[in-house]
Motif scaffolding. Structure first.
Motif, PDB file in Angstrom:
ATOM      1  N   UNK A  62       5.872  43.252 -22.689  1.00  0.00           N
ATOM      2  CA  UNK A  62       5.735  43.643 -24.097  1.00  0.00           C
ATOM      3  C   UNK A  62       5.399  42.440 -24.981  1.00  0.00           C
ATOM      4  N   UNK A  63       5.984  41.273 -24.650  1.00  0.00           N
ATOM      5  CA  UNK A  63       5.670  40.053 -25.417  1.00  0.00           C
ATOM      6  C   UNK A  63       4.193  39.718 -25.238  1.00  0.00           C
ATOM      7  N   UNK A  64       3.749  39.746 -23.973  1.00  0.00           N
ATOM      8  CA  UNK A  64       2.345  39.377 -23.697  1.00  0.00           C
ATOM      9  C   UNK A  64       1.385  40.378 -24.338  1.00  0.00           C
ATOM     10  N   UNK A  65       1.788  41.663 -24.278  1.00  0.00           N
ATOM     11  CA  UNK A  65       0.915  42.687 -24.849  1.00  0.00           C
ATOM     12  C   UNK A  65       0.829  42.550 -26.372  1.00  0.00           C
ATOM     13  N   UNK A  66       1.980  42.267 -27.024  1.00  0.00           N
ATOM     14  CA  UNK A  66       1.979  42.104 -28.484  1.00  0.00           C
ATOM     15  C   UNK A  66       1.085  40.926 -28.861  1.00  0.00           C
ATOM     16  N   UNK A  73       9.850  25.424 -13.347  1.00  0.00           N
ATOM     17  CA  UNK A  73       8.728  24.806 -12.635  1.00  0.00           C
ATOM     18  C   UNK A  73       7.536  25.752 -12.520  1.00  0.00           C
ATOM     19  N   UNK A  74       7.816  27.017 -12.673  1.00  0.00           N
ATOM     20  CA  UNK A  74       6.744  28.022 -12.721  1.00  0.00           C
ATOM     21  C   UNK A  74       7.002  28.853 -13.959  1.00  0.00           C
ATOM     22  N   UNK A  75       6.034  28.932 -14.860  1.00  0.00           N
ATOM     23  CA  UNK A  75       6.246  29.668 -16.105  1.00  0.00           C
ATOM     24  C   UNK A  75       4.920  30.259 -16.545  1.00  0.00           C
ATOM     25  N   UNK A  76       4.947  30.973 -17.664  1.00  0.00           N
ATOM     26  CA  UNK A  76       3.704  31.564 -18.152  1.00  0.00           C
ATOM     27  C   UNK A  76       3.375  31.032 -19.530  1.00  0.00           C
ATOM     28  N   UNK A  77       2.096  30.827 -19.765  1.00  0.00           N
ATOM     29  CA  UNK A  77       1.662  30.363 -21.080  1.00  0.00           C
ATOM     30  C   UNK A  77       0.754  31.401 -21.743  1.00  0.00           C
ATOM     31  N   UNK A  78       0.756  31.397 -23.084  1.00  0.00           N
ATOM     32  CA  UNK A  78      -0.209  32.176 -23.859  1.00  0.00           C
ATOM     33  C   UNK A  78      -0.919  31.117 -24.718  1.00  0.00           C
ATOM     34  N   UNK A  79      -2.189  30.866 -24.387  1.00  0.00           N
ATOM     35  CA  UNK A  79      -2.885  29.766 -25.059  1.00  0.00           C
ATOM     36  C   UNK A  79      -4.183  30.252 -25.693  1.00  0.00           C
TER      37      UNK A  79
END
Ligand code: GAP
Length: 501
Positions: free
Chosen positions: A47-51, A253-259
């Motif tokens: 939901x965060x990524x979609x928003x 060490x493994x994460x996701x970015x929104x750039x």
């Protein structure tokens, strides 16, 4: 401080108990720096990524999306400067085998009546000045030194003089003599591509999604939809071999970015564009439920800027463990496109029709970690209160990001007609929204179970639904109001709450 630690412990506990976040490889004892998102966590994260995607890509005319591969041609990372510069200063404790980031390891000489009687050391944490003073007083007591103690001035280990390295105690053992001088440690994870396992086959897992955007600049421009200024957005995994992963999912060490890489003409006022992006990001955080009064700005001092940056401002959030970076907004100038253009031999520029001129655009980069937004939302939403004399844990997540938008309850489960009606409503709602169905237990307990996972609305189908008005009762998680409405009204109500008017 204890209350803050308790809050993090409660959140970590809730995350595991209700299926938001698990330690990765749990059955093998976990794997430091890695996490798995459970059934509710993956919903919140999506939901965060979609928003973000809706607000920055779909609802804007000037930003397009991209999904590049995670492993790029290895030359990418030479050109970007990551092979040479993407390092943290590492300190080893030879005795305990512990490793520390030198800039997170603090020390101070303890001086009594003009004489240095020893050193104290500790890891960066809230309240460390007071703790260091306590340690210094202990040392003075232990050595029975007379005289006034001078102020304890903490510095980080990167500032230690070579002759001090052997005198600073290791935080692991409390004794001096085992800490090494700091050395550069490259944080990129290496792997091999293909059957050969030699240097020519070395590749890297991307430590940021940004470079995938720069190396696709020409492809996006050539496919024609964009006009300067414009942005390219990407959401995806990034990997960093962090020396000290910590604070739950905050630093992993493994994460996701929104750039977003937002390209502007070199003649544009980059400082103004940078400021506009900071404001835009602050407004977005507020819109998804991260309050403005928990956010602050930290402009990086010029001497601490990353190798690519002309100016960086971090948007900081008040986490329970201290005020820490949520997002970085960097002005990267033309560094990346120039580098990739020179190393690849391809022209990565823009042709300005009006001026009949070619130039390499400059770029503003708002970059945020999905996992940090997740944690900021959880820590904002987490509350313990008392309802009708009973303690409850409640996640006050806004409907747009909440894992379930509503839960449907038949008032009782032994009335087939009532249950059938509730099931039909559940099936109708779930075609549009992620909703939950629960028929078991007292209604109060069913509310509580949903409160704890952030479901904003409880919808009860009762005797009146089948006998009188065909309406349902909608209970609000936060103000506990109960409103009667028809099923059609409920669909419109949820649509407005979840997707906006
Ligand atoms: N492309 C620019 C860049 O990657 P960064 O400040 O290193 O800049 C951007 O990272 C954002 O990524 C940070 O503000 C943070 O939200 C997130 N991030 C960075 N390292 C992280 C880690 N180890 N764990 C979780 N999130 C991280």
């Amino acid at each position: 401080m204890a209350e803050k630690t308790d809050k993090m412990d409660s959140i970590i506990n809730l995350c595991k108990r209700r299926g938001f976040v698990f330690p990765s490889s749990d059955i093998y004892g976990g794997f430091n720096g890695f996490f798995d998102y459970g059934p509710l966590g993956v919903e919140l994260k999506n939901n965060i990524k979609q928003a973000w995607w809706q607000d920055f890509v779909h609802r804007r005319d000037d930003i397009v999306g991209l999904d590049s591969s995670i492993i790029h041609h290895p030359t990418t990372w030479k050109a970007s400067g990551h092979v040479d510069n993407f390092t943290d200063p590492l300190v080893d404790c030879k005795e305990s085998k512990m490793r520390y980031r030198a800039d997170q390891l603090f020390f101070a000489p303890v001086r009594v009546a003009g004489e240095t009687i020893g050193y104290v050391s500790l890891l960066e944490a809230e309240g460390m000045q007071a703790k260091a003073e306590e340690l210094a007083a202990d040392l003075k007591r232990k050595l029975a030194k007379q005289g006034a103690m001078e102020p304890v001035v903490l510095r980080d280990y990167t500032e230690a003089k070579p002759e001090e390295h052997a005198l600073i105690p290791s935080p692991a053992t409390g004794k001096p003599g085992s800490l090494t001088p700091p050395r550069s440690f490259n944080m990129m994870f290496q792997t091999y591509v293909g059957a050969m396992q030699d240097a020519s086959a070395t590749a890297y897992l991307r430590p940021e999604t940004a470079q995938g955007i720069f190396i696709n600049f020409k492809n996006v421009v050539d496919t024609g939809r964009v006009k300067l200024p414009f942005g390219i957005a990407q959401v995806g995994k990034a990997f960093r071999n962090e020396i000290n992963p910590r604070n739950f999912i905050f630093r992993s060490r493994e994460f996701e970015q929104m750039e977003i890489e937002y390209f502007v003409a070199p003649s544009a006022d980059w400082a103004a564009a940078h400021r506009d992006w900071i404001e835009c990001c602050l407004a977005w955080f507020e819109s998804i439920g991260i309050p403005r009064d928990k956010l602050s700005l930290y402009p990086h001092p010029a001497e601490k800027l990353a190798h690519y940056s002309k100016g960086t401002t971090d948007i900081m959030f008040e986490f329970p463990f201290g005020v820490q970076e949520l997002q970085g907004v960097a002005a990267r100038g033309d560094f990346d496109l120039t580098q990739h253009s020179q190393v690849s031999g391809q022209k990565l520029d823009w042709f300005d029709e009006a001026a009949k001129a070619r130039f390499i655009p400059h770029v503003i980069e708002p970059s945020v970690g999905v996992d940090r937004v997740f944690l900021a939302l959880l820590t904002t939403a987490y509350h313990e209160d008392v309802v009708e004399g009973e303690a409850r844990t409640v996640l006050r997540l806004p409907p747009r990001v909440a894992p379930y938008k509503a839960a449907v309850f038949p008032l009782v489960k032994n009335k087939p007609e009532l249950v059938a009606r509730a099931e039909a409503l559940y099936r109708r709602l779930r075609r549009r929204f992620n909703v939950f169905y629960d028929a078991s237990g007292a209604i109060g307990r069913r509310y509580r179970r949903q409160d704890e996972i952030g479901t904003p609305y409880g919808v009860t189908v009762d005797f009146d639904t089948i006998e009188k008005d065909a309406g349902v009762t909608v209970r609000d998680r936060d103000n506990l109001s109960q409103v009667r409405m028809s099923e059609d009204e409920l669909v419109r109500f949820l649509d407005e709450k979840v997707n906006g008017a």
